[in-house]
Write a protein that holds these residues in place. Structure first.
Motif, mmCIF file in Angstrom:
data_model
loop_
_atom_site.group_PDB
_atom_site.id
_atom_site.type_symbol
_atom_site.label_atom_id
_atom_site.label_comp_id
_atom_site.label_asym_id
_atom_site.label_seq_id
_atom_site.Cartn_x
_atom_site.Cartn_y
_atom_site.Cartn_z
ATOM 1 N N ALA A 278 0.598 -1.299 -0.107
ATOM 2 C CA ALA A 278 -0.009 0.446 0.030
ATOM 3 C C ALA A 278 1.018 1.345 -0.421
ATOM 4 O O ALA A 278 0.679 2.228 -1.179
ATOM 5 C CB ALA A 278 -1.049 -0.302 1.588
ATOM 6 N N LEU A 279 2.190 1.078 0.694
ATOM 7 C CA LEU A 279 2.644 2.426 0.745
ATOM 8 C C LEU A 279 3.355 2.669 -0.945
ATOM 9 O O LEU A 279 3.613 3.539 -1.712
ATOM 10 C CB LEU A 279 4.145 1.964 1.662
ATOM 11 C CG LEU A 279 4.082 3.402 1.997
ATOM 12 C CD1 LEU A 279 5.608 3.068 3.524
ATOM 13 C CD2 LEU A 279 5.659 3.242 0.678
ATOM 14 N N ILE A 280 3.953 1.180 -1.170
ATOM 15 C CA ILE A 280 4.785 1.675 -2.954
ATOM 16 C C ILE A 280 3.114 2.386 -4.099
ATOM 17 O O ILE A 280 3.470 3.558 -4.041
ATOM 18 C CB ILE A 280 4.652 0.228 -3.565
ATOM 19 C CG1 ILE A 280 6.040 -0.059 -2.399
ATOM 20 C CG2 ILE A 280 4.474 0.142 -4.740
ATOM 21 C CD1 ILE A 280 6.338 -2.108 -2.485
ATOM 22 N N GLU A 281 2.418 1.542 -3.886
ATOM 23 C CA GLU A 281 1.226 1.964 -4.879
ATOM 24 C C GLU A 281 1.210 3.706 -3.951
ATOM 25 O O GLU A 281 -0.137 4.664 -4.989
ATOM 26 C CB GLU A 281 -0.353 1.340 -4.665
ATOM 27 C CG GLU A 281 -0.307 0.132 -4.399
ATOM 28 C CD GLU A 281 -0.794 -0.493 -4.393
ATOM 29 O OE1 GLU A 281 -1.294 -1.980 -5.290
ATOM 30 O OE2 GLU A 281 -1.653 -0.105 -3.281
ATOM 31 N N PHE B 146 10.621 3.013 -2.319
ATOM 32 C CA PHE B 146 9.343 4.043 -2.031
ATOM 33 C C PHE B 146 10.245 4.933 -0.582
ATOM 34 O O PHE B 146 9.294 4.355 -0.052
ATOM 35 C CB PHE B 146 8.711 3.514 -2.456
ATOM 36 C CG PHE B 146 7.942 2.433 -3.536
ATOM 37 C CD1 PHE B 146 7.559 3.259 -4.457
ATOM 38 C CD2 PHE B 146 9.144 1.355 -4.215
ATOM 39 C CE1 PHE B 146 7.598 3.010 -6.023
ATOM 40 C CE2 PHE B 146 9.068 0.257 -4.834
ATOM 41 C CZ PHE B 146 8.601 0.966 -6.374
ATOM 42 N N GLN B 147 9.553 6.132 -0.937
ATOM 43 C CA GLN B 147 10.083 7.055 0.087
ATOM 44 C C GLN B 147 8.290 7.370 0.484
ATOM 45 O O GLN B 147 7.365 7.595 -0.403
ATOM 46 C CB GLN B 147 10.221 8.294 -0.032
ATOM 47 C CG GLN B 147 10.532 9.172 1.360
ATOM 48 C CD GLN B 147 11.466 8.808 2.654
ATOM 49 O OE1 GLN B 147 12.611 8.691 2.226
ATOM 50 N NE2 GLN B 147 10.586 8.701 3.915
ATOM 51 N N GLY B 148 7.743 7.244 1.688
ATOM 52 C CA GLY B 148 6.445 7.425 2.529
ATOM 53 C C GLY B 148 6.601 8.706 3.226
ATOM 54 O O GLY B 148 7.837 9.615 2.927
ATOM 55 N N ALA B 149 5.565 9.645 4.602
ATOM 56 C CA ALA B 149 5.486 10.209 4.515
ATOM 57 C C ALA B 149 7.472 10.488 5.542
ATOM 58 O O ALA B 149 7.485 9.893 6.646
ATOM 59 C CB ALA B 149 4.836 10.322 5.801
ATOM 60 N N GLN B 150 7.834 11.869 6.080
ATOM 61 C CA GLN B 150 8.885 11.867 6.787
ATOM 62 C C GLN B 150 8.692 13.673 7.237
ATOM 63 O O GLN B 150 7.885 14.153 6.511
ATOM 64 C CB GLN B 150 10.233 11.767 5.987
ATOM 65 C CG GLN B 150 10.094 12.537 4.201
ATOM 66 C CD GLN B 150 10.354 14.192 4.590
ATOM 67 O OE1 GLN B 150 11.346 13.892 5.524
ATOM 68 N NE2 GLN B 150 10.278 15.272 3.743
ATOM 69 N N SER B 151 9.498 12.890 8.632
ATOM 70 C CA SER B 151 9.331 14.761 8.846
ATOM 71 C C SER B 151 10.289 15.182 9.924
ATOM 72 O O SER B 151 10.788 13.990 11.253
ATOM 73 C CB SER B 151 7.460 14.660 9.983
ATOM 74 O OG SER B 151 7.980 16.475 10.420
ATOM 75 N N TYR B 152 11.315 15.726 9.677
ATOM 76 C CA TYR B 152 11.963 16.036 11.700
ATOM 77 C C TYR B 152 11.240 16.420 12.669
ATOM 78 O O TYR B 152 10.363 16.973 12.320
ATOM 79 C CB TYR B 152 12.497 17.917 10.845
ATOM 80 C CG TYR B 152 13.685 18.021 12.019
ATOM 81 C CD1 TYR B 152 14.507 17.071 12.713
ATOM 82 C CD2 TYR B 152 13.239 19.082 12.729
ATOM 83 C CE1 TYR B 152 15.892 18.708 13.851
ATOM 84 C CE2 TYR B 152 13.856 19.196 13.922
ATOM 85 C CZ TYR B 152 15.391 19.263 14.016
ATOM 86 O OH TYR B 152 15.936 19.165 15.253
ATOM 87 N N ILE B 153 11.794 15.646 13.827
ATOM 88 C CA ILE B 153 11.126 15.821 14.777
ATOM 89 C C ILE B 153 12.575 16.517 16.252
ATOM 90 O O ILE B 153 13.148 16.058 16.319
ATOM 91 C CB ILE B 153 10.607 14.379 15.494
ATOM 92 C CG1 ILE B 153 10.420 13.314 14.802
ATOM 93 C CG2 ILE B 153 10.005 13.923 16.288
ATOM 94 C CD1 ILE B 153 8.995 13.942 14.267
ATOM 95 N N THR B 154 11.715 17.589 16.213
ATOM 96 C CA THR B 154 12.114 18.638 17.466
ATOM 97 C C THR B 154 12.397 17.907 19.196
ATOM 98 O O THR B 154 10.620 18.039 19.128
ATOM 99 C CB THR B 154 11.850 20.105 17.140
ATOM 100 O OG1 THR B 154 12.803 21.122 18.438
ATOM 101 C CG2 THR B 154 10.154 20.259 17.692
ATOM 102 N N PRO B 155 13.281 18.060 19.286
ATOM 103 C CA PRO B 155 12.887 17.721 21.170
ATOM 104 C C PRO B 155 12.193 18.543 21.240
ATOM 105 O O PRO B 155 11.853 18.881 23.069
ATOM 106 C CB PRO B 155 14.705 17.576 21.512
ATOM 107 C CG PRO B 155 15.264 18.649 20.737
ATOM 108 C CD PRO B 155 14.753 18.111 19.346
#
Length: 217
Positions: free
Chosen positions: A17-20, A78-87
């Protein structure tokens, strides 16, 4: 791909599903001159092969299709959601200060041997599948058949088909699973406060990881 015990994504249906959902992939293959990387959209045919088959195309002027080594595996990422996470989102920052930034992401890796495809019937089928999958999201979907007679056939002479039967799938979901629970909830709130598709999508993944996690005995 290194995957820690916290970030394992093993459900094949979820990986497919991530690929699609994110069809634009980074395809890396080995040539006689070294590694070659290309960024192309793929259609995932779930009905063909043990784990499915990727179908796509490259420009005929792209030398990659001539450089492929026989029986040499490729990897398609295949790249899905991504985000920097601040402490700064962590309650732990205030309580003890022992926190650091990180980066959350979800990815799928496909391993298989790439085959060059030039059969006109295969090419037309691939173009229809690839187009229909994306146009299904449009209010007024465009189809290959909407083009004037002979137009697509003429353009097809400028591309070469690529088919990759999936031998192995890898998935990884890095969604703060190894952080303290209160800091994970802080991450969700922080991501939800940021406008943008990536942040909102990652907020849902972090929250889902919290709610579906099995209680420790």
């Amino acid at each position: 791909m290194y995957v820690s015990k916290h970030h394992q994504l093993n459900e094949q249906g979820v990986i497919l599903a991530l690929i699609e959902a994110h069809p634009l992939a980074t395809w890396v293959c080995q040539s006689k001159d070294g590694l070659v990387a290309n960024h192309i959209p793929f259609f995932l045919n779930r009905t063909l092969g043990k784990h499915g088959t990727l179908m796509g195309h490259v420009a005929r002027g792209n030398p990659v299709w001539k450089q492929l080594l026989a029986d040499t595996p490729s990897v398609v990422m295949f790249q899905g959601a991504q985000s920097y996470i601040t402490p700064g989102w962590y309650p732990g920052k205030v309580e003890h200060g022992k926190v650091v930034p990180t980066w959350n992401y979800t990815v799928a890796h496909v391993h298989g041997i790439a085959q060059v495809m030039e059969d006109p019937k295969w090419m037309m089928d691939m173009l229809n599948r690839l187009t229909d999958a994306q146009e299904s999201r449009q209010a007024r979907p465009w189809s290959v058949g909407d083009s004037p007679e002979g137009f697509i056939e003429k353009l097809m002479r400028g591309i070469v088909g690529i088919e990759i039967s999936i031998d192995r799938l890898e998935g990884k979901l890095k969604a703060s699973q190894d952080e303290d629970l209160q800091d994970r909830h802080g991450t969700v709130k922080g991501l939800q406060s940021i406008q943008g598709e990536q942040s909102q999508a990652m907020a849902k993944l972090v929250l889902n990881a919290i709610t579906t996690e099995r209680p420790q005995s």
